[in-house]
Design a protein around this motif. Structure first.
Motif, PDB file in Angstrom:
ATOM      1  N   GLY A 124       0.835  -1.200   0.000  1.00 45.89           N
ATOM      2  CA  GLY A 124       0.000   0.000   0.000  1.00 45.89           C
ATOM      3  C   GLY A 124       0.867   1.246   0.000  1.00 45.89           C
ATOM      4  O   GLY A 124       1.594   1.507  -0.962  1.00 45.89           O
ATOM      5  N   PHE A 125       0.818   1.982   1.112  1.00 51.05           N
ATOM      6  CA  PHE A 125       1.570   3.226   1.204  1.00 51.05           C
ATOM      7  C   PHE A 125       2.338   3.337   2.508  1.00 51.05           C
ATOM      8  O   PHE A 125       1.951   2.761   3.518  1.00 51.05           O
ATOM      9  N   MET A 126       3.414   4.101   2.455  1.00 45.86           N
ATOM     10  CA  MET A 126       4.144   4.556   3.629  1.00 45.86           C
ATOM     11  C   MET A 126       3.797   6.037   3.760  1.00 45.86           C
ATOM     12  O   MET A 126       3.851   6.775   2.784  1.00 45.86           O
ATOM     13  N   ARG A 127       3.409   6.458   4.986  1.00 46.01           N
ATOM     14  CA  ARG A 127       3.022   7.855   5.200  1.00 46.01           C
ATOM     15  C   ARG A 127       3.694   8.405   6.451  1.00 46.01           C
ATOM     16  O   ARG A 127       3.905   7.682   7.424  1.00 46.01           O
ATOM     17  N   ILE A 128       4.000   9.703   6.412  1.00 44.18           N
ATOM     18  CA  ILE A 128       4.528  10.439   7.564  1.00 44.18           C
ATOM     19  C   ILE A 128       3.541  11.540   7.902  1.00 44.18           C
ATOM     20  O   ILE A 128       3.054  12.250   7.020  1.00 44.18           O
ATOM     21  N   TYR A 129       3.262  11.667   9.218  1.00 46.12           N
ATOM     22  CA  TYR A 129       2.392  12.725   9.722  1.00 46.12           C
ATOM     23  C   TYR A 129       3.167  13.550  10.741  1.00 46.12           C
ATOM     24  O   TYR A 129       3.903  13.004  11.561  1.00 46.12           O
ATOM     25  N   ILE A 130       2.986  14.857  10.686  1.00 48.75           N
ATOM     26  CA  ILE A 130       3.574  15.760  11.669  1.00 48.75           C
ATOM     27  C   ILE A 130       2.442  16.547  12.297  1.00 48.75           C
ATOM     28  O   ILE A 130       1.690  17.238  11.588  1.00 48.75           O
ATOM     29  N   ASN A 131       2.313  16.418  13.620  1.00 56.62           N
ATOM     30  CA  ASN A 131       1.216  17.058  14.358  1.00 56.62           C
ATOM     31  C   ASN A 131      -0.135  16.770  13.715  1.00 56.62           C
ATOM     32  O   ASN A 131      -0.989  17.643  13.582  1.00 56.62           O
ATOM     33  N   GLY A 132      -0.330  15.522  13.281  1.00 61.84           N
ATOM     34  CA  GLY A 132      -1.606  15.075  12.731  1.00 61.84           C
ATOM     35  C   GLY A 132      -1.840  15.403  11.275  1.00 61.84           C
ATOM     36  O   GLY A 132      -2.840  14.997  10.699  1.00 61.84           O
ATOM     37  N   GLU A 133      -0.920  16.128  10.647  1.00 58.07           N
ATOM     38  CA  GLU A 133      -1.066  16.507   9.234  1.00 58.07           C
ATOM     39  C   GLU A 133      -0.178  15.626   8.366  1.00 58.07           C
ATOM     40  O   GLU A 133       0.993  15.394   8.691  1.00 58.07           O
ATOM     41  N   LEU A 134      -0.728  15.153   7.249  1.00 62.45           N
ATOM     42  CA  LEU A 134       0.058  14.338   6.322  1.00 62.45           C
ATOM     43  C   LEU A 134       1.198  15.185   5.750  1.00 62.45           C
ATOM     44  O   LEU A 134       0.968  16.244   5.164  1.00 62.45           O
ATOM     45  N   ALA A 135       2.436  14.728   5.946  1.00 60.60           N
ATOM     46  CA  ALA A 135       3.610  15.438   5.441  1.00 60.60           C
ATOM     47  C   ALA A 135       4.113  14.836   4.139  1.00 60.60           C
ATOM     48  O   ALA A 135       4.805  15.501   3.374  1.00 60.60           O
ATOM     49  N   GLY A 136       3.804  13.564   3.881  1.00 63.54           N
ATOM     50  CA  GLY A 136       4.241  12.925   2.647  1.00 63.54           C
ATOM     51  C   GLY A 136       3.881  11.456   2.632  1.00 63.54           C
ATOM     52  O   GLY A 136       3.605  10.858   3.668  1.00 63.54           O
ATOM     53  N   GLU A 137       3.861  10.894   1.423  1.00 63.30           N
ATOM     54  CA  GLU A 137       3.581   9.469   1.262  1.00 63.30           C
ATOM     55  C   GLU A 137       4.290   8.943   0.034  1.00 63.30           C
ATOM     56  O   GLU A 137       4.646   9.698  -0.872  1.00 63.30           O
ATOM     57  N   THR A 138       4.492   7.628   0.014  1.00 68.46           N
ATOM     58  CA  THR A 138       5.081   6.952  -1.128  1.00 68.46           C
ATOM     59  C   THR A 138       4.539   5.525  -1.165  1.00 68.46           C
ATOM     60  O   THR A 138       4.074   5.008  -0.152  1.00 68.46           O
ATOM     61  N   ALA A 139       4.621   4.892  -2.321  1.00 72.24           N
ATOM     62  CA  ALA A 139       4.190   3.496  -2.453  1.00 72.24           C
ATOM     63  C   ALA A 139       5.102   2.601  -1.620  1.00 72.24           C
ATOM     64  O   ALA A 139       6.321   2.803  -1.581  1.00 72.24           O
ATOM     65  N   ALA A 140       4.510   1.622  -0.947  1.00 73.54           N
ATOM     66  CA  ALA A 140       5.262   0.695  -0.100  1.00 73.54           C
ATOM     67  C   ALA A 140       5.527  -0.608  -0.847  1.00 73.54           C
ATOM     68  O   ALA A 140       4.743  -1.016  -1.707  1.00 73.54           O
ATOM     69  N   SER A 141       6.621  -1.263  -0.513  1.00 76.91           N
ATOM     70  CA  SER A 141       6.961  -2.555  -1.100  1.00 76.91           C
ATOM     71  C   SER A 141       5.865  -3.582  -0.831  1.00 76.91           C
ATOM     72  O   SER A 141       5.268  -3.598   0.245  1.00 76.91           O
ATOM     73  N   ALA A 142       5.618  -4.430  -1.821  1.00 76.30           N
ATOM     74  CA  ALA A 142       4.664  -5.526  -1.650  1.00 76.30           C
ATOM     75  C   ALA A 142       5.386  -6.800  -1.217  1.00 76.30           C
ATOM     76  O   ALA A 142       4.769  -7.850  -1.079  1.00 76.30           O
ATOM     77  N   GLY A 143       6.708  -6.711  -0.989  1.00 76.12           N
ATOM     78  CA  GLY A 143       7.495  -7.861  -0.579  1.00 76.12           C
ATOM     79  C   GLY A 143       7.089  -8.387   0.782  1.00 76.12           C
ATOM     80  O   GLY A 143       6.528  -7.668   1.612  1.00 76.12           O
ATOM     81  N   ALA A 144       7.377  -9.655   1.024  1.00 74.29           N
ATOM     82  CA  ALA A 144       7.017 -10.311   2.287  1.00 74.29           C
ATOM     83  C   ALA A 144       7.810  -9.738   3.446  1.00 74.29           C
ATOM     84  O   ALA A 144       8.947  -9.289   3.290  1.00 74.29           O
ATOM     85  N   HIS A 145       7.200  -9.768   4.631  1.00 71.28           N
ATOM     86  CA  HIS A 145       7.832  -9.350   5.872  1.00 71.28           C
ATOM     87  C   HIS A 145       7.629 -10.449   6.896  1.00 71.28           C
ATOM     88  O   HIS A 145       6.551 -10.625   7.427  1.00 71.28           O
ATOM     89  N   SER A 146       8.706 -11.212   7.160  1.00 69.65           N
ATOM     90  CA  SER A 146       8.619 -12.331   8.090  1.00 69.65           C
ATOM     91  C   SER A 146       8.958 -11.888   9.503  1.00 69.65           C
ATOM     92  O   SER A 146       9.461 -10.779   9.717  1.00 69.65           O
ATOM     93  N   TYR A 147       8.745 -12.789  10.450  1.00 67.17           N
ATOM     94  CA  TYR A 147       9.088 -12.555  11.844  1.00 67.17           C
ATOM     95  C   TYR A 147      10.602 -12.363  11.972  1.00 67.17           C
ATOM     96  O   TYR A 147      11.386 -13.030  11.300  1.00 67.17           O
ATOM     97  N   THR A 148      11.016 -11.458  12.843  1.00 62.63           N
ATOM     98  CA  THR A 148      12.430 -11.230  13.084  1.00 62.63           C
ATOM     99  C   THR A 148      12.719 -11.249  14.583  1.00 62.63           C
ATOM    100  O   THR A 148      11.841 -10.897  15.382  1.00 62.63           O
ATOM    101  N   LEU A 149      13.896 -11.653  14.955  1.00 63.24           N
ATOM    102  CA  LEU A 149      14.300 -11.709  16.356  1.00 63.24           C
ATOM    103  C   LEU A 149      14.958 -10.419  16.830  1.00 63.24           C
ATOM    104  O   LEU A 149      15.384 -10.325  17.980  1.00 63.24           O
ATOM    105  N   ASN A 150      15.051  -9.400  15.952  1.00 66.62           N
ATOM    106  CA  ASN A 150      15.718  -8.152  16.326  1.00 66.62           C
ATOM    107  C   ASN A 150      14.999  -7.479  17.487  1.00 66.62           C
ATOM    108  O   ASN A 150      13.777  -7.494  17.574  1.00 66.62           O
ATOM    109  N   ASN A 151      15.788  -6.873  18.385  1.00 70.31           N
ATOM    110  CA  ASN A 151      15.220  -6.085  19.468  1.00 70.31           C
ATOM    111  C   ASN A 151      14.741  -4.751  18.920  1.00 70.31           C
ATOM    112  O   ASN A 151      15.203  -4.292  17.885  1.00 70.31           O
ATOM    113  N   LEU A 152      13.840  -4.112  19.656  1.00 72.10           N
ATOM    114  CA  LEU A 152      13.381  -2.783  19.298  1.00 72.10           C
ATOM    115  C   LEU A 152      14.313  -1.783  19.935  1.00 72.10           C
ATOM    116  O   LEU A 152      14.681  -1.926  21.086  1.00 72.10           O
TER     117      LEU A 152
END
Length: 152
Positions: A124-152
């Motif tokens: 779909g899309f990647m979007r950024i909001y600043i203080n609730g206002e849309l600042a920009g968007e771009t098309a997002a990858s349709a590639g798979a996203h699997s589970y990862t063990l990385n810490n946050l």
């Protein structure tokens, strides 16, 4: 479709204190300090089909490359990084193949409180909001996203 939402409250990027509402406990961070959130087995911190990130920040300098929230390792697969660089919000997501979706938009001033949010929907899309206002968007990858063990 399941969406995860991550919310982080930062009272100042380089030097801040978080206080528990009733407990009187504090967490003070400064300089290059950070907090690690261990990965969990239910995948709620992973990308899956999409996710959202929200933060409140008051940056002392918005020009530096500052990672605010990330779940990544050196391979940059199944990873996300949300921060500020050169006065702009920088949002990066990498799929299983390492394909990057990048959005670098929206002005962030130093010394003022600002609410930043990012949303990502696989294919779909990647979007950024600043203080609730849309600042920009771009098309997002349709590639798979699997589970990862990385810490946050």
């Amino acid at each position: 479709m399941k969406k995860q939402t991550f919310t982080f409250l930062l009272l100042s990027f380089f030097s801040f204190t978080l206080q528990a509402q009733y407990g009187g406990n504090t967490l003070a961070l400064g300089g290059f300090d950070y907090v690690t959130v261990p990965d969990n087995s239910n995948g709620s911190l992973d990308i899956a089909n999409g996710f959202s990130i929200e933060v409140w920040v008051k940056l002392s300098n918005s020009l530096n490359d500052q990672k605010i929230v990330s779940k990544a390792d050196v391979t940059l697969t199944n990873a996300y990084i949300f921060g500020v660089e050169n006065g702009l919000v920088k949002f990066e997501v990498f799929d299983d193949a390492g394909v990057q979706t990048l959005l670098h938009q929206g002005t962030v001033d130093a010394g003022v409180w600002v609410h930043l949010a990012g949303t990502y929907t696989v294919g779909g899309f990647m979007r950024i909001y600043i203080n609730g206002e849309l600042a920009g968007e771009t098309a997002a990858s349709a590639g798979a996203h699997s589970y990862t063990l990385n810490n946050l």
